[in-house]
Scaffold this active site. Structure first.
Site, PDB file in Angstrom:
ATOM      1  N   HIS A   1       1.915   4.540  -2.815  1.00  9.93           N
ATOM      2  CA  HIS A   1       2.057   5.984  -2.583  1.00  9.93           C
ATOM      3  C   HIS A   1       3.449   6.465  -2.981  1.00  9.93           C
ATOM      4  O   HIS A   1       3.610   7.520  -3.611  1.00  9.93           O
ATOM      5  CB  HIS A   1       1.831   6.300  -1.106  1.00  9.93           C
ATOM      6  CG  HIS A   1       0.412   6.260  -0.668  1.00  9.93           C
ATOM      7  ND1 HIS A   1      -0.601   6.893  -1.354  1.00  9.93           N
ATOM      8  CD2 HIS A   1      -0.178   5.659   0.399  1.00  9.93           C
ATOM      9  CE1 HIS A   1      -1.751   6.698  -0.723  1.00  9.93           C
ATOM     10  NE2 HIS A   1      -1.524   5.948   0.337  1.00  9.93           N
TER      11      HIS A   1
ATOM     12  N   HIS B   1       3.851   6.610  -6.732  1.00 13.43           N
ATOM     13  CA  HIS B   1       3.053   7.728  -7.249  1.00 13.43           C
ATOM     14  C   HIS B   1       3.858   9.020  -7.107  1.00 13.43           C
ATOM     15  O   HIS B   1       3.939   9.843  -8.035  1.00 13.43           O
ATOM     16  CB  HIS B   1       1.744   7.819  -6.469  1.00 13.43           C
ATOM     17  CG  HIS B   1       0.702   8.687  -7.093  1.00 13.43           C
ATOM     18  ND1 HIS B   1      -0.570   8.787  -6.609  1.00 13.43           N
ATOM     19  CD2 HIS B   1       0.745   9.526  -8.167  1.00 13.43           C
ATOM     20  CE1 HIS B   1      -1.273   9.631  -7.349  1.00 13.43           C
ATOM     21  NE2 HIS B   1      -0.496  10.105  -8.299  1.00 13.43           N
TER      22      HIS B   1
ATOM     23  N   HIS C   1       0.836  -1.206   0.000  1.00 11.38           N
ATOM     24  CA  HIS C   1       0.000   0.000   0.000  1.00 11.38           C
ATOM     25  C   HIS C   1       0.872   1.258   0.000  1.00 11.38           C
ATOM     26  O   HIS C   1       0.713   2.138  -0.873  1.00 11.38           O
ATOM     27  CB  HIS C   1      -0.891  -0.023   1.244  1.00 11.38           C
ATOM     28  CG  HIS C   1      -1.795   1.155   1.382  1.00 11.38           C
ATOM     29  ND1 HIS C   1      -3.133   1.100   1.068  1.00 11.38           N
ATOM     30  CD2 HIS C   1      -1.564   2.428   1.808  1.00 11.38           C
ATOM     31  CE1 HIS C   1      -3.689   2.289   1.288  1.00 11.38           C
ATOM     32  NE2 HIS C   1      -2.750   3.111   1.730  1.00 11.38           N
ATOM     33  N   GLU C   2       1.783   1.336   0.962  1.00 10.41           N
ATOM     34  CA  GLU C   2       2.636   2.524   1.047  1.00 10.41           C
ATOM     35  C   GLU C   2       3.593   2.596  -0.138  1.00 10.41           C
ATOM     36  O   GLU C   2       3.970   3.693  -0.573  1.00 10.41           O
ATOM     37  CB  GLU C   2       3.402   2.536   2.370  1.00 10.41           C
ATOM     38  CG  GLU C   2       2.529   2.548   3.612  1.00 10.41           C
ATOM     39  CD  GLU C   2       1.571   3.722   3.653  1.00 10.41           C
ATOM     40  OE1 GLU C   2       1.852   4.765   3.028  1.00 10.41           O
ATOM     41  OE2 GLU C   2       0.512   3.598   4.316  1.00 10.41           O
TER      42      GLU C   2
END
Length: 632
Positions: free
Chosen positions: A418, A421, A414-415
């Site tokens: 980020h 991105h 998940h991180e």
């Protein structure tokens, strides 16, 4: 025999190194004893505090220089360009000044010197907000939009600022004159009062009770202990007692919480009216040009699509063998696994799982993990949770508290979404458009989680492991989609009560929250009266109103994007992947709805939200199949 401090320290260090060599979690929580490769390197931001202090002084000088530009904007495009470039220079400096103490504070919250520097920095930023309040009113008052359009056409150097500049004109009807903007900026600290009061009441002053569990242990029901008990305690009676006692803590202060929340709702309504918005929702959505239909459609579709959610609750009740099912039964595992995911394994799985995004993405992903910008393990004084924080010109910093569980492995993915991105946005966007909005932020993270789930399911045939993976995916939909929509539904209705001039008190809020719970869970979950106080314990309601719906819209977007990238013929998958990577590279260069539409997602369409409902239904069916295989 008592060891000398030197010998004991040497043995401790040796044990840490041995664990590191074996790829295991360090046995220590002393930060200095955790291998450096698992700790942040702050040197890329500033080499030391002296350099940070020099940066603070530099910002003051740049602020003074910016203030000297007042009255110049109408003189021509060169003046506008100069002002925006000055804004950029200050903005880049702000990133470094903010992150340097913030990151160090978060890995040791006990360090008061760092906390003091963080407060100084915040005070300087507040001063900057007031000192620059003149800028947008002057731009709009002295430069007509038609004139600005011609300046943009004739001045190539202004091109990077085109979206930002024109967005000011879109918002023009809601911008006050200079005196009005300055007045609202001065009210900034006052506007934080509900948030600050809530924080003190819910952290500093709150006294959590203790209960004695069936095995004779006494547990103090802090938020962390409470969550752990619900996840690990197999006795329903213990979970029931814990939930009743924990929520009663908030219930005992419910009148105070209601007064705080009413003040926040009144603040939001005041600000909306001051800027001439018809509602608080319109005011909240205006910043990024989000149509009302997105939130309204989201709530309507989730309400109408609650059947799979209720079906999952009934499946859990059946598999857990419970006579009745309650919200406090939602976290306890149905099956348990001994499978462990040390950080190195979780990292490698995360990187391997995104192979469909291409070798270049994977290579950059691996380089990030080798950058010194990942703080992996828990240590004494470190804040809980996980996040990614960017520093333009340096890159993203990732905070973890990795504990080798399946949940932790998905947190890495998940991180990592980020982080990538941020990496792609910084590589492809100038500073003014590098910062992507919250509205798209969770798309990359939840997409990477979906890639990891797919990768793990393809590489195991064990029905119990498959069930646990499917349950993780379903719990993600429950927590990230349905629960967040339920929260959004509640806070929208609460704001509307204030807008209509209706009374808002503890009884009103209790009744409203209990009603929303019933709407989504129906008869699949037994009614426990104490859950009506849940509104008092949700920090987002007090910290960031009209925020939580974005978790759900991002989840819906990532579900559609993942499907397009992994289903269909090779040509369509490739095209979908290119659109997705373009989204990640686009930062904040357009409105988020427009960015998502270019990637293939239209959140105004009911079908986009319905896809999540259908996905949950299909996953629950798969869970039923795997559960049957386990029990044979």
């Amino acid at each position: 025999m008592k060891l000398s401090t030197t010998v004991a320290g040497a043995l401790c260090a040796a044990a840490v190194l041995a664990a590191h060599a074996a790829g295991e979690k360090p046995a220590t929580q002393v930060r200095a004893e955790i291998p450096a490769e698992f700790r942040w390197d702050f040197g890329a931001i500033y080499p030391n505090w002296e350099a940070w202090e020099a940066g603070m002084q530099d910002m003051q000088r740049q602020m003074d220089a910016f203030a000297a530009l007042k009255g110049s904007l109408s003189s021509g495009p060169a003046a506008v360009l100069k002002a925006y470039q000055a804004f950029d220079a200050i903005g880049k400096l702000q990133y470094r000044l903010y992150r340097y103490p913030q990151l160090q504070r978060d890995v040791d919250t006990r360090e008061q010197a760092v906390a003091g520097r963080f407060q100084r920095m915040n005070a300087l930023f507040a001063k900057f907000d007031t000192a620059t309040a003149w800028f947008t009113p002057e731009l709009l008052a002295t430069v007509p939009e038609a004139t600005m359009q011609s300046w943009l056409r004739e001045t190539p150097a202004l091109a990077p600022y085109r979206h930002t500049i024109l967005d000011n004109y879109r918002k023009q009807a809601h911008v006050l004159d200079e005196k009005g903007e300055q007045l609202l900026s001065l009210a900034g600290p006052l506007n934080q009062a509900p948030r600050n009061i809530y924080s003190e009441l819910s952290t500093s002053d709150i006294k959590f009770p203790s209960i004695k569990t069936a095995d004779g242990k006494e547990v103090r029901l802090t938020p962390g202990n409470y969550a752990a008990l619900l996840e690990t305690n197999p006795q329903q009676a213990d979970r029931a007692a814990a939930a009743a006692a924990h929520l009663a803590t908030y219930g005992a202060q419910a009148n105070t919480y209601a007064a705080i929340y009413a003040g926040l709702l009144q603040r939001d309504w005041f600000l909306a009216q001051a800027r001439k918005f018809p509602s608080t929702l319109d005011a909240a959505l205006n910043e990024h040009n989000i149509p009302r239909a997105v939130v309204e459609n989201l709530i309507e579709a989730a309400r109408a699509g609650s059947a799979p959610l209720q079906r999952y609750a009934r499946l859990r009740q059946r598999l857990l063998g419970l006579d009745s099912y309650h919200l406090y039964d939602g976290s306890v595992p149905i099956f348990r696994s001994e499978q462990r995911y040390p950080f190195a394994k979780a990292r490698d799985l995360a990187i391997a799982s995104v192979a469909p995004l291409g070798a270049d993405y994977q290579a950059k992903y691996r380089r990030f993990y080798d950058s010194g910008h990942v703080d992996v393990y828990e240590n004494e004084g470190k804040r809980s949770g996980a996040y990614v924080a960017g520093v333009y010109g340096v890159g993203p910093y990732m905070l973890l508290n990795h504990n080798d569980t399946l949940r932790a492995a998905f947190t890495v993915a998940h991180e990592g979404g980020h982080a990538m991105h941020t990496v792609l946005s910084y590589e492809n966007q100038p500073f003014v458009s590098a910062d992507y909005t919250i509205f798209v932020a969770e798309v990359a993270s939840t997409t990477n989680e979906r890639f990891l789930l797919d990768h793990l399911l393809k590489n195991t045939s064990d029905p119990q492991e498959r069930f646990l993976l499917l349950q993780h995916a379903v719990d993600g939909i429950v927590g990230t989609f349905y629960t967040q929509v339920l929260f959004a539904d509640f806070e929208l209705q609460a704001h509307q009560l204030v807008e209509r001039g209706q009374a808002l008190n503890t009884e009103t809020l209790n009744k409203l929250y209990a009603g929303v719970l019933k709407t989504y869970w129906g008869d699949a979950v037994a009614t426990d009266d104490f859950y009506k106080y849940t509104w008092a314990r949700i920090p987002h309601f007090y910290n960031t109103p009209y925020y939580v719906y974005q978790y759900a819209t991002c989840f819906a977007s990532s579900a559609q994007l993942f499907k397009a990238m992994t289903e269909g013929d090779a040509s369509s998958r490739k095209a979908a992947t290119e659109r997705y990577l373009t989204l990640l590279k686009s930062g904040g260069n357009d409105y988020p709805m427009a960015q998502l539409k270019k990637a293939g997602v239209d959140l105004t369409q009911r079908a986009t939200i319905q896809a999540v409902v259908d996905q949950l239904d299909a996953l629950v069916t798969q869970m039923e199949t795997e559960a049957a295989r386990i029990r044979r």
